[in-house]
Write a protein that holds these residues in place. Sequence first.
Motif, PDB file in Angstrom:
ATOM      1  N   LEU A 224       0.806  -1.211   0.000  1.00  0.00           N
ATOM      2  CA  LEU A 224       0.000   0.000   0.000  1.00  0.00           C
ATOM      3  C   LEU A 224       0.847   1.273   0.000  1.00  0.00           C
ATOM      4  O   LEU A 224       1.833   1.372   0.726  1.00  0.00           O
TER       5      LEU A 224
ATOM      6  N   ARG B  60       0.432   5.426   0.795  1.00  0.00           N
ATOM      7  CA  ARG B  60      -0.424   6.297   1.598  1.00  0.00           C
ATOM      8  C   ARG B  60      -0.017   7.752   1.401  1.00  0.00           C
ATOM      9  O   ARG B  60       1.165   8.085   1.451  1.00  0.00           O
TER      10      ARG B  60
ATOM     11  N   VAL C 161      -5.378   8.900   2.263  1.00  0.00           N
ATOM     12  CA  VAL C 161      -5.833   7.962   1.239  1.00  0.00           C
ATOM     13  C   VAL C 161      -4.800   6.869   1.105  1.00  0.00           C
ATOM     14  O   VAL C 161      -3.591   7.119   1.145  1.00  0.00           O
ATOM     15  N   GLN C 162      -5.263   5.613   0.969  1.00  0.00           N
ATOM     16  CA  GLN C 162      -4.349   4.505   0.734  1.00  0.00           C
ATOM     17  C   GLN C 162      -4.832   3.696  -0.468  1.00  0.00           C
ATOM     18  O   GLN C 162      -6.035   3.527  -0.684  1.00  0.00           O
ATOM     19  N   PHE C 163      -3.893   3.206  -1.251  1.00  0.00           N
ATOM     20  CA  PHE C 163      -4.243   2.375  -2.400  1.00  0.00           C
ATOM     21  C   PHE C 163      -3.052   1.489  -2.742  1.00  0.00           C
ATOM     22  O   PHE C 163      -1.903   1.811  -2.412  1.00  0.00           O
TER      23      PHE C 163
ATOM     24  N   VAL D   8      -8.451   0.399  -2.626  1.00  0.00           N
ATOM     25  CA  VAL D   8      -8.374   1.840  -2.469  1.00  0.00           C
ATOM     26  C   VAL D   8      -9.282   2.212  -1.300  1.00  0.00           C
ATOM     27  O   VAL D   8     -10.360   1.637  -1.132  1.00  0.00           O
TER      28      VAL D   8
ATOM     29  N   TYR E 241      -9.800   5.051   2.507  1.00  0.00           N
ATOM     30  CA  TYR E 241      -9.482   6.248   3.281  1.00  0.00           C
ATOM     31  C   TYR E 241      -9.551   5.914   4.763  1.00  0.00           C
ATOM     32  O   TYR E 241     -10.456   5.197   5.210  1.00  0.00           O
TER      33      TYR E 241
ATOM     34  N   ASN F 111     -12.819   0.869   2.853  1.00  0.00           N
ATOM     35  CA  ASN F 111     -11.987   0.365   1.765  1.00  0.00           C
ATOM     36  C   ASN F 111     -12.835  -0.341   0.721  1.00  0.00           C
ATOM     37  O   ASN F 111     -13.821  -1.023   1.046  1.00  0.00           O
TER      38      ASN F 111
END
Length: 253
Positions: free
Chosen positions: A134, A136, A145-147, A201, A203, A212
């Motif tokens: 991930l 961030r 935000v993470q993806f 993806v 938050y 998620n």
Amino acid sequence: MKRFLTISILVCTVLSLHAQKAQEAWNKAVEDIKTWDTETMIDSLDLEKLPRVVSGGLFAGANMSNFIITRNKKTMSSYMKVGAELGGFLDFTLTKHFAIQPQVIFTAQENYFAVTDTANHLWSFGMEIPVYFLGRFGNMQQGYVQFGGGIFTHFTFASNVPNKYRSYDEGPGPGTDKTDGYDYSRLYTLHNNHFGLCAMVGYECYFGMQINLQYKISLSDIAGFYSEMKGQKIADALFYPQSLSLTIGYRWK
């Protein structure tokens, strides 16, 4: 000679003044060190620069799943139905903007599968183990935000998907009202253990709650597909499971 003595006196006076000030500064520093509250100092550090290396949490949500069929699209189709899942995760924060997150998910999935004029609701209960890499971005203290993506594996514990079809010689299957000796609810061989790729993806809020969206697609054909309709074979088909899930969770920081 008088000039030399005068200069020497001035130099000594200046040096003595500097020495006196240095001594006073040193004494003040020593007194300040004695009064330091180290716990308060540590608490006041910018935690964004010192992320916790290992944390974890729980999440729950809904999913939708079906099969991608790459052959026999004219006679077979699969439609998504709603299921549920519950899981937990560990989060290994390697840098401020990068983490590795393995998960364990218990998932109940359902889809609507049709072959020619026969249709069934298929369900399964199993476990998934995805591992995400991930990125961030944002303020680690206020929300970010993470993806990212990774790999996953899926194990099926229970399912109404049959492991083999019945032949004419075996007679009618349990629960069938057919009179020709064939169980039309058992038209395929399906082994629902698989592995593939996953993406996520989401938050995370400052207090640890997160939402998620995850997508998973299998790289393995789970069908081993073989079918009969009144003694006539239908060509093999390839089945690739896919799922889309939306979860809400909490991470202990």
